[in-house]
Design a protein around this motif. Structure first.
Motif, short mmCIF file in Angstrom:
data_model
loop_
_atom_site.label_atom_id
_atom_site.label_comp_id
_atom_site.label_asym_id
_atom_site.label_seq_id
_atom_site.Cartn_x
_atom_site.Cartn_y
_atom_site.Cartn_z
N ALA A 32 47.62 -11.24 -33.22
CA ALA A 32 48.24 -12.56 -33.15
C ALA A 32 49.64 -12.49 -32.55
CB ALA A 32 48.31 -13.17 -34.56
N MET A 33 50.36 -11.39 -32.84
CA MET A 33 51.70 -11.23 -32.28
C MET A 33 51.64 -11.15 -30.76
SD MET A 33 54.47 -8.16 -32.93
CE MET A 33 53.49 -6.99 -31.99
N PHE A 34 50.62 -10.44 -30.23
CA PHE A 34 50.47 -10.36 -28.77
C PHE A 34 50.18 -11.74 -28.19
CE2 PHE A 34 51.19 -6.09 -28.64
CZ PHE A 34 50.25 -5.28 -29.27
N ILE A 35 49.31 -12.52 -28.88
CA ILE A 35 48.99 -13.87 -28.39
C ILE A 35 50.25 -14.74 -28.40
CG2 ILE A 35 47.67 -15.97 -28.89
CD1 ILE A 35 45.51 -14.20 -30.11
N VAL A 36 51.02 -14.66 -29.48
CA VAL A 36 52.23 -15.48 -29.62
C VAL A 36 53.25 -15.13 -28.55
CG1 VAL A 36 54.22 -15.94 -31.10
CG2 VAL A 36 51.92 -15.97 -32.06
N TRP B 160 54.21 -17.39 -25.54
CA TRP B 160 55.63 -17.74 -25.65
C TRP B 160 56.32 -17.59 -24.28
CZ3 TRP B 160 58.59 -15.51 -30.42
CH2 TRP B 160 59.94 -15.78 -30.35
N PHE B 161 56.18 -16.40 -23.69
CA PHE B 161 56.82 -16.12 -22.40
C PHE B 161 56.24 -17.00 -21.30
CE2 PHE B 161 59.48 -13.82 -19.71
CZ PHE B 161 58.80 -13.33 -18.61
N TYR B 162 54.92 -17.18 -21.32
CA TYR B 162 54.26 -18.01 -20.32
C TYR B 162 54.74 -19.46 -20.43
CZ TYR B 162 50.43 -19.90 -17.48
OH TYR B 162 49.69 -20.52 -16.52
N PHE B 163 54.85 -19.93 -21.68
CA PHE B 163 55.33 -21.29 -21.93
C PHE B 163 56.75 -21.48 -21.40
CE2 PHE B 163 56.12 -25.20 -24.13
CZ PHE B 163 57.41 -25.11 -24.62
N ALA B 164 57.63 -20.50 -21.68
CA ALA B 164 59.02 -20.60 -21.24
C ALA B 164 59.12 -20.65 -19.71
CB ALA B 164 59.84 -19.44 -21.79
N VAL C 220 48.33 -22.89 -27.27
CA VAL C 220 47.97 -21.49 -27.50
C VAL C 220 49.01 -20.82 -28.39
CG1 VAL C 220 47.49 -19.26 -26.41
CG2 VAL C 220 46.76 -21.38 -25.30
N LEU C 221 50.27 -21.12 -28.17
CA LEU C 221 51.34 -20.56 -28.98
C LEU C 221 51.16 -20.95 -30.46
CD1 LEU C 221 54.13 -19.18 -29.33
CD2 LEU C 221 55.18 -21.37 -28.75
N CYS C 222 50.88 -22.22 -30.72
CA CYS C 222 50.69 -22.67 -32.10
C CYS C 222 49.48 -22.03 -32.75
CB CYS C 222 50.56 -24.20 -32.13
SG CYS C 222 52.08 -25.08 -31.76
#
Length: 565
Positions: free
Chosen positions: A58-62, A66-70, A24-26
């Motif tokens: 897109a910034m909100f998605i990233v 990003w935070f969820y991934f970390a 999702v981040l990519c």
């Protein structure tokens, strides 16, 4: 494209922890990048605003992924991840609503306007409180993700610490890019630096997340980058075994992956024994080799690069082989054409010498003898005298044409010596000389001051002399003749011009003005050979510029030109 490729690769490895969030981040980064590209290349304000809005989404998605991934990677995700994700999405959803209704309230982007630029115009707007809130939210999540990764990297040891550090670098790269943008530090015309850092960051994350491949010799994101690279790539370990190879190299040796991996290089590449003998023990080199591959004679560039462990111990070699046969063929063709051009230039110089000496001599004789005969007209009929005058006039005209041909030829061969040239001073000197040579004429001429350029002073004087003499010549029948040398700017480029109110010309035939020996006026109206403007065009082209003309019959003409730099 790199972000999309990495997303596809990560999806294939989704059984690995955190891989789905990374996908999702990519995808969000790819959406951001494409929005940035389309905004950059769009020429309208409405279009740029549309793609800029998409970048905020897109910034909100990233940042959310990003935070969820970390959190998922570090094991800090709450017990109910679905509920946590919904809560995390509330602010982005409300913000998206405000962004796409901004035309009705103007709270998000109060002012927006375009700043012209080359090659792309730039969308600029004041940052409202709402935009700052989105940045605080985005950077809050970003810094939060970086914080938990820093804690993990400090607690882990060995390979796991390296993995955490790699992912930390990958997440920090876009943060640095975005920070540079907020600090108004950009790259040339690019407004947003963040999209340029996504691919770099993703490569670090891919490396850290999916770890290493066999024998500790690790191409970064191998399945994406190495597989699609157009260069044949082979990795050999300390025991001279093939530990990695890409499809281009396999195609080159006509073998499969299984036939090569783990095999000694001498066995895997037995058909290239001479090359193995030459490069078998070489750690680092870049050279060219030639030979037959099948029935075709090919040229290759071979580059051997050493590979080291983290402790700087030698681990093996990476060999890259590029087929440069087409390039070599082009170089050979270019060399042959250059040789032919040199021969043609030598023949042209010989022709010029012949014209300047062999043809001028008989012309001088014709003109001289006709002059003598005209001085002794006793017993000569009026028709005979007229014929002699016409012979003398034709001889003089032919001499002018030959001189023009030589001048045109010399312009193409003369080496340019660039210095600072004051065009204003040069134009004033030329106009003053024209006035002194023809004091009976009253011409109102003006020259803008301070016009200095880099160029060949002798050639640029020839440009101004041709254009100003034309202006002087074609205004001879005007009671109030005017000639102007000036400068204007369009799209950041300086455009020089010489304008007059003389005879003018039909705009339809403007291109013919610069063709050698083409004239738009009769010789009995205005003298000339038709070489002057062709000379001007060649000089301007040699200075990297262009020249064009505008005019109307009876209302004058204007000649414009630019110079490189």
């Amino acid at each position: 494209m790199i972000s999309l490729g990495i997303a596809f690769y990560a999806w294939r490895q989704r059984e690995i922890e955190s891989a789905s969030a990374f996908v999702v981040l990519c995808l969000g980064e790819a959406l951001w990048t494409y929005g940035y590209i389309f905004e950059l290349t769009n020429d309208t304000l409405a279009g740029k605003v549309f793609w800029d809005n998409l970048q905020f989404v897109a910034m909100f998605i990233v940042t959310e992924s990003w935070f969820y991934f970390a959190l998922k990677f570090t094991g800090r995700l709450p017990a109910n991840p679905q509920k946590f994700l919904v809560g995390l999405s509330l602010f982005p959803l409300v913000s998206t609503l405000f962004i796409y209704t901004d035309q009705f309230h103007g709270w998000f982007r109060p002012t927006a306007f375009l700043i012209p630029g080359a090659p792309f115009s730039n969308l600029t707007y004041d940052f409202s409180l709402f935009i700052w809130l989105t940045f605080v939210y985005a950077y809050g999540l970003g810094l939060g993700g970086i914080g938990v990764l820093i804690v993990k990297s400090l607690r882990e040891k060995g390979l796991f610490r390296l993995q955490a550090i790699l992912i930390l670098c990958g997440l920090a790269a876009p943060m640095v890019g975005g920070g540079l943008t907020m600090a108004n530090i950009t790259l040339s015309y690019q407004r947003d630096t963040a999209p340029l850092t996504f691919a770099i960051g993703n490569l670090f994350i891919t490396w850290g997340l999916f770890r290493f491949q066999i024998f500790d010799i690790v191409p970064i994101a191998r399945d994406l980058l190495v597989e699609i690279m157009p260069t044949a790539m082979i990795v050999i370990d300390l025991k001279n075994r093939v530990v990695d190879i890409n499809p281009v190299a396999l195609k080159l040796i006509h073998k499969s992956y299984g036939e090569v991996i783990g095999q000694p290089a001498a066995k895997a590449f037995a058909q290239f024994s001479d090359l193995l003998a030459r490069f078998g023990d070489v750690r680092e080199i870049k050279t060219e080799v030639q030979g037959y591959l099948g029935d075709d004679f090919q040229s290759f560039e071979v580059e051997v690069t050493p590979i080291y462990h983290k402790n700087q111990a030698f681990a093996g070699r990476m060999i890259q082989v590029r087929n440069i046969s087409e390039r070599k063929q082009m170089e050979q063709t270019l060399h042959e054409r250059t040789r032919q051009l040199e021969i043609a230039n030598q023949e042209l110089e010989a022709f010029s010498y012949s014209v300047s000496h062999d043809l001028r001599a008989p012309l001088r004789a014709m003109e001289g003898f006709s002059t003598i005969l005209l001085a002794e007209t006793e017993g000569m009929t009026p028709d005979a005298q007229n014929y002699l005058r016409r012979i003398k006039s034709a001889s003089a005209q032919m001499k002018e044409l030959i001189d023009g041909m030589l001048a045109l030829s010399q312009v193409s061969r003369t080496q340019i010596q660039k210095t600072e040239v004051d065009l204003s001073k040069m134009a004033q000197e030329i106009l003053a000389d024209l006035q002194q040579a023809d004091p009976s004429r009253k011409v109102d001429w003006s020259v803008v001051g301070g016009v200095c350029v880099q160029g060949d002073a002798r050639l640029l004087r020839a440009v101004l002399e041709n254009l100003l003499r034309n202006g002087w010549k074609f205004t001879r029948y005007q009671q109030e003749a005017k000639i102007e040398f000036g400068l204007k700017q369009e799209n950041g480029q300086k455009i020089f011009f010489i304008r007059d109110n003389g005879a003018g010309f039909e705009q339809t035939y403007a291109e013919k003005l610069f063709v050698p020996f083409q004239r738009l006026h009769r010789a009995d109206e205005f003298e000339g050979t038709g070489v002057g403007l062709a000379t001007v065009q060649r000089i301007i082209h040699r200075h990297g510029g262009r020249v064009w003309a505008e005019g109307r019959v009876g209302q004058g003409a204007a000649f414009y030109f630019t110079l490189d730099g």
